[in-house]
Write an enzyme that holds these catalytic residues in place. Structure first.
Site, PDB file in Angstrom:
ATOM      1  N   HIS A  10     -12.427 -36.697  -4.660  1.00 24.52           N
ATOM      2  CA  HIS A  10     -11.647 -35.490  -4.936  1.00 24.52           C
ATOM      3  C   HIS A  10     -10.326 -35.501  -4.161  1.00 24.52           C
ATOM      4  O   HIS A  10     -10.326 -35.703  -2.949  1.00 24.52           O
ATOM      5  CB  HIS A  10     -12.486 -34.269  -4.537  1.00 24.52           C
ATOM      6  CG  HIS A  10     -11.899 -32.952  -4.915  1.00 24.52           C
ATOM      7  ND1 HIS A  10     -11.831 -31.895  -4.047  1.00 24.52           N
ATOM      8  CD2 HIS A  10     -11.352 -32.515  -6.074  1.00 24.52           C
ATOM      9  CE1 HIS A  10     -11.290 -30.864  -4.645  1.00 24.52           C
ATOM     10  NE2 HIS A  10     -10.993 -31.207  -5.884  1.00 24.52           N
ATOM     11  N   HIS A  52      -1.521 -29.830  -4.719  1.00 25.42           N
ATOM     12  CA  HIS A  52      -2.508 -28.846  -5.151  1.00 25.42           C
ATOM     13  C   HIS A  52      -1.956 -27.436  -5.158  1.00 25.42           C
ATOM     14  O   HIS A  52      -2.056 -26.726  -6.171  1.00 25.42           O
ATOM     15  CB  HIS A  52      -3.742 -28.910  -4.253  1.00 25.42           C
ATOM     16  CG  HIS A  52      -4.801 -27.918  -4.612  1.00 25.42           C
ATOM     17  ND1 HIS A  52      -4.797 -26.611  -4.154  1.00 25.42           N
ATOM     18  CD2 HIS A  52      -5.892 -28.034  -5.409  1.00 25.42           C
ATOM     19  CE1 HIS A  52      -5.845 -25.982  -4.659  1.00 25.42           C
ATOM     20  NE2 HIS A  52      -6.526 -26.811  -5.414  1.00 25.42           N
TER      21      HIS A  52
HETATM   22  O1  G3P Z   1     -10.553 -30.862 -10.935  1.00 21.20           O
HETATM   23  C1  G3P Z   1     -11.597 -30.309 -10.230  1.00 21.20           C
HETATM   24  C2  G3P Z   1     -11.151 -29.513  -9.037  1.00 21.20           C
HETATM   25  O2  G3P Z   1     -10.170 -30.242  -8.326  1.00 21.20           O
HETATM   26  C3  G3P Z   1     -10.622 -28.164  -9.415  1.00 21.20           C
HETATM   27  O3  G3P Z   1     -10.315 -27.345  -8.343  1.00 21.20           O
HETATM   28  O4  G3P Z   1      -8.763 -26.321  -6.722  1.00 21.20           O
HETATM   29  O5  G3P Z   1      -9.866 -28.465  -6.151  1.00 21.20           O
HETATM   30  O6  G3P Z   1      -8.083 -28.420  -7.859  1.00 21.20           O
HETATM   31  P1  G3P Z   1      -9.212 -27.660  -7.226  1.00 21.20           P
HETATM   32 MG    MG Z   2      -8.062 -30.481  -8.559  1.00 23.11          MG
END
Ligand code: G3P
Ligand code: MG
Length: 250
Positions: A10, A52
């Site tokens: 992630h 982000h």
């Molecule tokens: O793409 C999955 C996840 O990354 C969505 O939430 O806020 O971490 O971008 P966020």
């Molecule tokens: Mg994300």
């Protein structure tokens, strides 16, 4: 159908390195990951960058919105110092550079479109156009497993991506499945549904799979939970804990 890896790092390197940076990506690769999720938005000049938050202050010092700055101004900012002194000076990556590095190193990408409010269509269209050009050969040859998957919470961004590059796969990001999830997914011709695992119920997982979509969960940081989700039929997930859950987790 899900034709991609099962475990994604992630934001590059999860919580083990500054998110959405080259250092993060390399940290994920050091842990063996060859699949990554990261976030993309447009700078003021319309050039996509990897970030982000739609504003400065958390991962990048300063104030204002990402969209108040040109991409090269953002690329000169420090996106690593907040995480630790060792990462000071780590830049905000340009999307093109980040994606090209992934492609060159065989890292599969789930590109999350994170449009600033008001720039949904522009963000979806711009990123889709660039990604489709970058993977034109693979797409033409039918090597769909290599092409990135574009996901977004923004329906408009996905509609625009479909318009610009229908051949590039898309996924609907939804915190929890709304009653009309399937209509929304069909509207953008989504290949997959991406949901927050905390809100997913086994019956919903079954419904999504029975309707023919891939099913992906974010962000799963405990091995027992990951196993449970896979048992429910979830195809894949991303994790912040790349130290606890490896790329070959099963
Ligand atoms: O793409 C999955 C996840 O990354 C969505 O939430 O806020 O971490 O971008 P966020
Ligand atoms: Mg994300």
């Amino acid at each position: 159908m899900w034709r991609y890896p099962k475990v994604l790092a992630h934001r590059g390197g999860g919580t083990l390195a500054p998110e959405n940076t080259m250092a993060g990506l390399r940290r994920g690769m050091d842990a063996g990951f060859r699949a990554v999720e990261y976030d993309v938005m447009l700078a003021r000049d319309g050039v996509p960058v990897v970030m982000h938050d739609p504003f400065l202050g958390r991962t990048v010092p300063g104030a204002g919105h990402v969209h108040d700055y040109d991409a090269l101004e953002l690329a000169a900012m420090d996106a690593g110092g907040w995480f630790g002194a060792a990462f000071e000076g780590e830049p905000v990556p340009l999307f093109v550079e980040f994606a090209q590095y992934c492609k060159a190193h065989g890292v599969w990408m789930n590109i999350e479109l994170k449009p600033a409010p008001g720039y949904e269509m522009e963000t979806g269209g711009t990123v889709a156009r660039i990604a489709a050009a970058m993977f034109a050969e693979e797409l033409a040859a039918g090597k769909l497993a290599q092409a990135p998957l574009l996901s977004s919470f923004s329906h408009d961004a996905l509609l625009s991506a479909r318009e610009v590059a229908p051949q590039l796969p898309r996924a609907c990001l939804m915190s929890e499945l709304p009653p009309d999830w399937e209509r929304r997914a069909r509207e953008v011709e989504a290949a997959a549904i991406h949901v927050n695992h905390r809100h997913l119920r086994p019956q919903q997982a079954h419904e999504v799979k029975a309707a023919g979509f891939g099913l992906f969960c974010y962000t799963v940081n405990e091995a027992a939970r990951a196993r449970e989700l896979l048992d429910w039929g979830v195809d894949a997930f991303c994790t912040d804990r790349i130290d606890l859950i490896g790329p070959d987790f099963s």
